[in-house]
Design a protein around this motif. Structure first.
Motif, PDB file in Angstrom:
ATOM      1  N   PRO A  12      30.596  46.183  25.972  1.00  0.00           N
ATOM      2  CA  PRO A  12      31.231  47.440  26.404  1.00  0.00           C
ATOM      3  C   PRO A  12      31.084  47.614  27.907  1.00  0.00           C
ATOM      4  CG  PRO A  12      29.756  47.823  24.545  1.00  0.00           C
ATOM      5  CD  PRO A  12      29.541  46.403  24.987  1.00  0.00           C
ATOM      6  N   ARG A  13      32.084  48.220  28.524  1.00  0.00           N
ATOM      7  CA  ARG A  13      32.029  48.412  29.971  1.00  0.00           C
ATOM      8  C   ARG A  13      31.012  49.493  30.320  1.00  0.00           C
ATOM      9  NH1 ARG A  13      37.817  48.755  31.842  1.00  0.00           N
ATOM     10  NH2 ARG A  13      36.874  50.052  33.425  1.00  0.00           N
ATOM     11  N   ALA A  16      32.297  53.161  30.568  1.00  0.00           N
ATOM     12  CA  ALA A  16      33.091  53.721  29.468  1.00  0.00           C
ATOM     13  C   ALA A  16      32.473  54.976  28.865  1.00  0.00           C
ATOM     14  CB  ALA A  16      33.294  52.668  28.380  1.00  0.00           C
ATOM     15  N   ALA A  17      31.153  54.997  28.719  1.00  0.00           N
ATOM     16  CA  ALA A  17      30.541  56.120  28.004  1.00  0.00           C
ATOM     17  C   ALA A  17      30.810  57.446  28.717  1.00  0.00           C
ATOM     18  CB  ALA A  17      29.048  55.884  27.843  1.00  0.00           C
ATOM     19  N   LEU A  20      34.350  58.467  28.179  1.00  0.00           N
ATOM     20  CA  LEU A  20      34.588  58.907  26.805  1.00  0.00           C
ATOM     21  C   LEU A  20      33.972  60.266  26.520  1.00  0.00           C
ATOM     22  CD1 LEU A  20      34.165  55.463  25.185  1.00  0.00           C
ATOM     23  CD2 LEU A  20      36.108  56.990  24.794  1.00  0.00           C
ATOM     24  N   MET A 481      38.621  51.107  39.443  1.00  0.00           N
ATOM     25  CA  MET A 481      39.711  52.064  39.225  1.00  0.00           C
ATOM     26  C   MET A 481      40.252  51.930  37.815  1.00  0.00           C
ATOM     27  SD  MET A 481      41.948  50.082  42.029  1.00  0.00           S
ATOM     28  CE  MET A 481      42.112  48.292  41.957  1.00  0.00           C
ATOM     29  N   GLY A 482      39.440  51.318  36.965  1.00  0.00           N
ATOM     30  CA  GLY A 482      39.849  51.154  35.573  1.00  0.00           C
ATOM     31  C   GLY A 482      39.957  49.695  35.185  1.00  0.00           C
ATOM     32  N   ALA A 683      36.878  41.381  26.621  1.00  0.00           N
ATOM     33  CA  ALA A 683      37.425  42.695  26.262  1.00  0.00           C
ATOM     34  C   ALA A 683      38.154  43.323  27.450  1.00  0.00           C
ATOM     35  CB  ALA A 683      36.319  43.614  25.768  1.00  0.00           C
ATOM     36  N   THR A 684      37.521  43.307  28.618  1.00  0.00           N
ATOM     37  CA  THR A 684      38.170  43.951  29.762  1.00  0.00           C
ATOM     38  C   THR A 684      39.322  43.087  30.267  1.00  0.00           C
ATOM     39  OG1 THR A 684      36.403  43.057  31.139  1.00  0.00           O
ATOM     40  CG2 THR A 684      36.253  45.364  30.579  1.00  0.00           C
ATOM     41  N   LYS A 686      41.318  41.255  28.422  1.00  0.00           N
ATOM     42  CA  LYS A 686      42.460  41.540  27.554  1.00  0.00           C
ATOM     43  C   LYS A 686      43.078  42.877  27.937  1.00  0.00           C
ATOM     44  CE  LYS A 686      40.243  39.622  23.654  1.00  0.00           C
ATOM     45  NZ  LYS A 686      39.637  40.121  22.425  1.00  0.00           N
ATOM     46  N   GLY A 687      42.226  43.829  28.271  1.00  0.00           N
ATOM     47  CA  GLY A 687      42.733  45.140  28.694  1.00  0.00           C
ATOM     48  C   GLY A 687      43.623  45.026  29.916  1.00  0.00           C
ATOM     49  N   GLN A 688      43.224  44.182  30.860  1.00  0.00           N
ATOM     50  CA  GLN A 688      44.054  43.966  32.050  1.00  0.00           C
ATOM     51  C   GLN A 688      45.383  43.331  31.673  1.00  0.00           C
ATOM     52  OE1 GLN A 688      43.440  44.703  35.638  1.00  0.00           O
ATOM     53  NE2 GLN A 688      42.564  46.117  34.174  1.00  0.00           N
ATOM     54  N   TYR A 690      46.975  43.370  28.605  1.00  0.00           N
ATOM     55  CA  TYR A 690      47.828  44.289  27.840  1.00  0.00           C
ATOM     56  C   TYR A 690      48.452  45.339  28.762  1.00  0.00           C
ATOM     57  CZ  TYR A 690      45.701  42.600  23.432  1.00  0.00           C
ATOM     58  OH  TYR A 690      45.296  41.854  22.370  1.00  0.00           O
ATOM     59  N   GLY A 691      47.616  45.880  29.640  1.00  0.00           N
ATOM     60  CA  GLY A 691      48.107  46.938  30.528  1.00  0.00           C
ATOM     61  C   GLY A 691      49.152  46.416  31.496  1.00  0.00           C
ATOM     62  N   ILE A 732      51.405  41.399  20.601  1.00  0.00           N
ATOM     63  CA  ILE A 732      51.189  40.677  21.852  1.00  0.00           C
ATOM     64  C   ILE A 732      50.091  39.652  21.590  1.00  0.00           C
ATOM     65  CG2 ILE A 732      50.430  40.830  24.247  1.00  0.00           C
ATOM     66  CD1 ILE A 732      51.433  43.717  24.305  1.00  0.00           C
TER      67      ILE A 732
ATOM     68  N   LEU B  94      34.549  52.952  22.769  1.00  0.00           N
ATOM     69  CA  LEU B  94      33.647  52.161  23.611  1.00  0.00           C
ATOM     70  C   LEU B  94      33.610  50.720  23.122  1.00  0.00           C
ATOM     71  CD1 LEU B  94      31.134  52.884  25.790  1.00  0.00           C
ATOM     72  CD2 LEU B  94      29.836  52.051  23.849  1.00  0.00           C
ATOM     73  N   GLN B 100      40.081  52.490  30.162  1.00  0.00           N
ATOM     74  CA  GLN B 100      40.018  51.748  31.432  1.00  0.00           C
ATOM     75  C   GLN B 100      39.716  52.749  32.547  1.00  0.00           C
ATOM     76  OE1 GLN B 100      43.023  48.730  32.141  1.00  0.00           O
ATOM     77  NE2 GLN B 100      42.985  48.080  30.030  1.00  0.00           N
ATOM     78  N   CYS B 101      40.756  53.304  33.170  1.00  0.00           N
ATOM     79  CA  CYS B 101      40.451  54.298  34.208  1.00  0.00           C
ATOM     80  C   CYS B 101      39.859  55.548  33.583  1.00  0.00           C
ATOM     81  CB  CYS B 101      41.685  54.627  35.039  1.00  0.00           C
ATOM     82  SG  CYS B 101      42.767  55.874  34.313  1.00  0.00           S
ATOM     83  N   CYS B 138      47.145  52.398  31.831  1.00  0.00           N
ATOM     84  CA  CYS B 138      46.256  51.256  32.067  1.00  0.00           C
ATOM     85  C   CYS B 138      46.223  50.248  30.922  1.00  0.00           C
ATOM     86  CB  CYS B 138      44.830  51.742  32.269  1.00  0.00           C
ATOM     87  SG  CYS B 138      44.600  52.834  33.665  1.00  0.00           S
ATOM     88  N   THR B 139      46.164  50.732  29.702  1.00  0.00           N
ATOM     89  CA  THR B 139      45.712  49.856  28.613  1.00  0.00           C
ATOM     90  C   THR B 139      46.815  49.145  27.856  1.00  0.00           C
ATOM     91  OG1 THR B 139      45.861  51.606  26.967  1.00  0.00           O
ATOM     92  CG2 THR B 139      43.768  51.401  28.144  1.00  0.00           C
ATOM     93  N   GLY B 140      48.053  49.645  27.943  1.00  0.00           N
ATOM     94  CA  GLY B 140      49.094  49.091  27.071  1.00  0.00           C
ATOM     95  C   GLY B 140      48.860  49.465  25.618  1.00  0.00           C
ATOM     96  N   GLN B 143      44.269  48.224  22.700  1.00  0.00           N
ATOM     97  CA  GLN B 143      42.863  48.440  22.359  1.00  0.00           C
ATOM     98  C   GLN B 143      42.581  49.887  21.942  1.00  0.00           C
ATOM     99  OE1 GLN B 143      42.158  46.385  25.992  1.00  0.00           O
ATOM    100  NE2 GLN B 143      40.629  45.033  25.079  1.00  0.00           N
TER     101      GLN B 143
END
Ligand code: FES
Ligand code: FES
Lengths: 795, 160
Positions: A12-13, A16-17, A20, A481-482, A683-684, A686-688, A690-691, A732, B94, B100-101, B138-140, B143
């Motif tokens: 987990p990043r 993130a907590a 969230l 920045m995310g 995980a991060t 893949k986030g980059q 997908y986004g 995807i 989490l 992301q951002c 950010c995420t698409g 996730q």
């Protein structure tokens, strides 16, 4: 030394907590005692002389503390060519030009007051396309440059070109040649968190500014210049970066609103915050450039590329940001995607009275990849070749030196193309109705992956500070920045040093406490931070192991006294241990030959306390390092120089369904295979991906800032479509071909931008494959598809 | 003119006066200082301001503050359990890397909370439908959808 225990694992990043829990503090959430709210009055004309500004009504609004204009405040000049000023004095050149500003005790009072400012204009002739702007006798957007020298054309004094080989000869020798012109619209970065800053002066005249920026240190330089313009010489600006609600390039420049906040704070002696609302964000923040790209490519009878000729004309808008240097990055793809023996590249950037543009993720690469990869498909069609086979035939290989002088120490483009091709070959179900036709298409990409040198230093500093408890505090000047920088940096520090990631804490980015960094752009964050971290950690380990020589024996004796020595390994003489015998792992110092024996292990905090409280030569442990990648600042006139230490590659394939009755394009599936070196955090990463793909789909199919004579017509999410979850309801498939880049930290290359570069051409190529029409103008709306279909049927 | 309202915010009784032209978002962020709920557009288009009112996810930027009288409001601040531990949905975000951002995140999480209460075993497509009012740049969304599925699975099987 780069052992990896955490690199490559899914974690987990660290940021993130808070996000969230609603505890991350964005600029919108920050308030300080006595803070005023700033608001800007923007121009009502695309080009006009300011005849008169009357602020008296605005000043009388209760709660208003200051109303300022270009006439009543010192001029603050900024921008890449210093062609912009914070408040316009006598002339506006675009609809969003800042003509006055208010600071008030409430946002409502500020908003009311701004409306009551009366401005009289005398409209001037204006130009809204590069063609108009370059026509004989066109109105000049700037009659003089920043130094007052007169200008005779709307062409920007920025050139970026390249020539390798003899294009005429290569053209003559080509069996097939295809030329096409491809256009891209202005699009909005559309960060969910809008822009803003909070400026505050100390009584001595030093500035602290909390700014949504990607370039805290270059911003510090700009803000210090502003202080000088205010007569505050020998003063400093401290730039603090709050949590950032997305940036995507919007933070690569300093902005007028920041200088206006500084002016208002200076004038009122109170902290002043300016935050854009969504309407302002859409109409007053610089979007991505509009451009027209002509591409001509040729190949021989076997399909080998013979030449590539690329000509870019970019609508700059009224002022110049770093985004005007897109061609510098376009050069990478123009000269070096696939092996091309002869290349010509030329670019022109033109002032118009449109909104001025700035950087967005990919920085020229999605634009030029759109043009080249669309054209390559057309060339394959002309040559009667399978477009995939043509790409494979011309793929770059490791060890290549490209026409631009780029060195590919690692390159898996071929494997990426292959994997996409294989995935596309798997058949899918037949289309639902008779009017729906399916097709597949693909596109490849190259992107800088080891920094991108367009400034005289492309370096990054880092400080690793160990405390008495074995915690590592990291001061790094790059910006989260995310994208997951903190996640990547945490695991790299942990592995480079030999501690657990839970012990790594990353400081808030602050120019007062973090070492210099050029900025978080060009997919460089993790690459730079990791390399700097490895350098600093190596130094720290050396110092720790040298220290251990002195204190280790005593500490082991203490262990033995505590745990007993029944199972002692006599093979290792701990009293004679030398620095070279030690390793640090998971926060424990231990001899390499017996890493897991409890009595031989010293917890890092204990070791540090022993050093700190030693009678002889007490010491604490902090190390810094500055990493400057082994790259060159290219000569832009020649378009030559290895601007990045490594390069990322990849390919995307899509299957689409085109409705020939409505022109609608539906994506059925998308596959992206990338070579970004080693994967740091799946995980991060893949986030980059997908986004980036989501943004690529928007760029391809629906995003566009619509304007009419310089006025933005769709300044809100109602009329500017950003992809929703339902719009992206297709599978995807992501895959990574892991190369181990010799320059990358742990073998990793930058990954932040490459996902959106090939999406649009892959979609256009799939549409062509499905229905045989080629749309060369983004976004590919249903109307354009229908028009192209009816044109083909008429032929 | 100011109107007195009484409502329950994250399990606690609140009594305040609001101006009639203010929204629930203003009330939460400015009056209560609860800045976890975000403002992304103020036009009901982005969902960053989503909170749960009487079990229903609403855009607080469109919700007139006076109408909050007599309701029960749940915001991102009210989700965390004792000692600030993340709730099930937050923890799933989490673990599945659904942020992301983070700017869209509180709104996404609140939409997910209300949605999962109605539909504890959703299909991906239903999740995507439920999220159409929540934009994320950010995420698409992949996730995020995975996070919501994970939360759903864990509510059936805490070991998931
Ligand atoms: S802020 Fe309420 S929907 Fe965007
Ligand atoms: S995580 Fe950035 S907008 Fe969703």
């Amino acid at each position: 030394m780069t052992r990896s225990r955490h690199v490559g694992t899914e974690r987990p990043r660290p940021d993130a907590a808070d996000k969230l829990a609603g505890k991350a503090h964005y600029i919108h959430d920050i308030a300080v005692q006595g803070m005023l709210y700033g608001r800007i009055r923007f121009s009502d004309h695309a080009h006009a002389r300011i005849a008169r500004i009357d602020t008296s009504l605005a000043e009388s609004v209760p709660g208003v503390r200051a109303v300022i204009t270009g006439q009543t405040t010192p001029e603050i000049r900024f921008g890449l060519l210093r062609d912009n000023v914070a408040l316009k004095k006598d002339r506006v050149r675009q609809f969003r030009d800042e003509v006055a500003a208010v600071a008030a005790t409430s946002p409502e009072a500020a908003a009311r007051a701004v409306e009551l400012i009366e401005v009289e204009y005398e409209p001037l002739p204006a130009v809204f396309t590069p063609d108009e702007a370059l026509a004989e006798g066109a109105a000049l957007v700037h009659e003089t440059d920043h130094a007052g020298r007169s200008r005779s054309s709307n062409l920007l004094p920025l050139s970026c070109r390249h020539l390798t080989g003899d294009i005429a000869a290569a053209t003559a020798a080509s069996r097939y040649i295809v030329e096409g012109t491809y256009t891209v619209p202005r699009i909005q970065q559309a960060c969910m968190g809008t822009s803003g800053c909070l400026a505050e002066f100390s009584p001595e005249g030093n500035l602290t500014i909390t700014a949504k920026t990607q370039i805290p240190f270059l911003a510090q330089r700009d803000f210090n210049r502003a202080l000088e313009a205010l007569g505050l010489t020998n003063r400093n600006s401290r730039v603090i970066v709050p949590a950032i609600g997305g940036a995507f390039g919007t933070g690569l420049d300093t902005h007028a609103y920041e200088f206006i906040a500084i002016l208002l704070a200076w004038k009122t002696g109170r902290p002043v915050k300016i935050v854009y609302d969504r309407r302002e964000e859409f109409s007053c923040l610089s979007p991505r450039q509009e451009a027209r790209i002509r591409v001509c490519q040729g190949c021989d009878d076997r399909g080998r590329l013979t030449f590539r000729d690329v000509e870019v004309i970019q609508d700059n808008g009224a002022y110049t940001s770093w985004g005007a240097t897109y061609p510098n990055v376009m050069l990478v793809t123009a000269t070096s995607l696939y092996r091309v023996p002869a290349v010509r590249f030329d670019s022109r950037i033109v002032y118009t009275n449109n909104t001025y543009c700035q950087a967005m993720r990919g920085y020229g690469n999605p634009e030029v990849t759109w043009a080249i990869e669309s054209n390559l498909d057309e060339l394959a069609a002309a040559a009667g070749m399978d477009p995939i086979a043509m790409r494979l035939l011309n793929a770059n290989e490791p060890g290549d030196l490209s026409p631009m002088g780029l060195k590919f120490d690692s390159c898996a483009l071929r494997e990426c193309l292959d994997a996409v091709a294989t995935s596309l070959r798997t058949s899918s179900s037949p289309p639902a109705g008779q009017t729906r036709v399916r097709g597949t298409g693909m596109a490849g990409l190259i992107n800088v992956g080891g920094g991108g040198k367009i400034y005289r230093s492309d370096g990054s500093g880092i400080i690793l500070k160990l405390d008495d408890y074995g915690n590592v505090n990291v001061a790094y000047g790059g910006v989260e920045m995310g994208q997951g920088l903190h996640s990547a940096l945490t695991i790299m520090v942990a592995d480079a040093l030999g501690v657990r990631p839970e012990r790594v804490f990353i400081n808030q980015t602050d120019t007062a406490t973090c070492p210099w960094d050029v900025g978080t752009h060009a997919s460089r964050g993790a690459f730079m931070a990791g390399n700097a971290a490895v350098l600093a950690a190596t130094k720290l380990r050396e110092r720790l192991f040298a220290l251990a020589e002195r204190v280790y024996a005593d500490e082991v004796e203490r262990n033995i006294a505590r745990i007993g020595q029944s199972e002692r390994i006599e093979a290792f003489d701990f009293r004679a241990a030398r620095a070279a015998d030690f390793d640090l792992r998971d926060g424990y110092l231990a001899p390499r030959q017996a890493p897991d024996e409890a009595w031989y292990r010293i917890e890092l905090g204990r070791l540090l306390r022993a050093a700190h409280f030693a009678e002889r030569d007490p010491a604490i442990f902090t190390e810094e390092a500055f990493y400057e990648p082994p790259t060159q600042l290219p000569d832009w006139e020649r378009g030559y120089g290895n601007m990045s230490a490594s390069y990322g590659f990849g390919a995307q394939g899509v299957e689409v369904e085109v409705d020939t009755e409505t022109g609608e394009v539906r994506i059925l599936r998308l596959v992206a295979v990338s070579d970004i070196g080693r994967v740091l955090n799946p995980a991060t990463l893949k986030g980059q991906m997908y986004g980036g793909i989501a943004q690529g789909v928007g760029y391809a199919l629906f995003e566009e800032v619509q304007t009419e004579r310089g006025r933005i017509l769709n300044p809100g999410f109602t009329d500017y479509k950003v992809a929703s979850a339902a719009d992206l309801d297709f599978p995807i498939e992501l895959r990574f071909v892991e190369t181990n880049d010799p320059h990358g930290p742990f073998g990793a290359k930058g990954a932040g931008e490459l996902a959106l570069a090939p999406t649009a051409p892959a979609i256009a190529n799939a549409i062509y494959n499905a229905v045989g029409v080629r749309v060369r103008d983004l976004p590919i709306t249903p109307e354009k598809v229908l028009r192209a279909l009816s044109e083909t049927s008429r032929r | 003119m100011r109107i007195p309202v009484r409502f329950e915010l994250n399990g606690h009784a609140v009594e305040v006066e609001v101006a009639p032209d203010r929204t629930l978002l203003d009330l939460l962020r400015d009056t209560m200082g609860e800045t976890g709920t975000k403002e992304g557009c103020r036009e009901g288009e982005c969902g960053a301001c989503t909170v749960v009112v009487d079990g229903r996810a609403v855009n607080s930027c469109l919700f007139p503050a006076p109408e909050i009288d007599g309701t029960r409001v749940l915001t991102i601040e009210g989700l965390s359990c004792d000692h600030g531990r993340l709730s099930r949905v937050q923890q799933a975000f989490l673990d599945a890397s659904g942020t992301q951002c983070g700017f869209c995140t509180p709104g996404m999480v609140m939409t997910a909370v209300a949605f999962l209460a109605e539909n504890p075993a959703p299909m991906d497509t239903e999740i995507r439908e439920a999220l159409t009012g929540n934009l994320c740049r950010c995420t698409g969304y992949v996730q995020i959808v995975e996070a919501i599925q994970l939360a759903a699975r864990r509510s059936r099987d805490p070991q998931a």
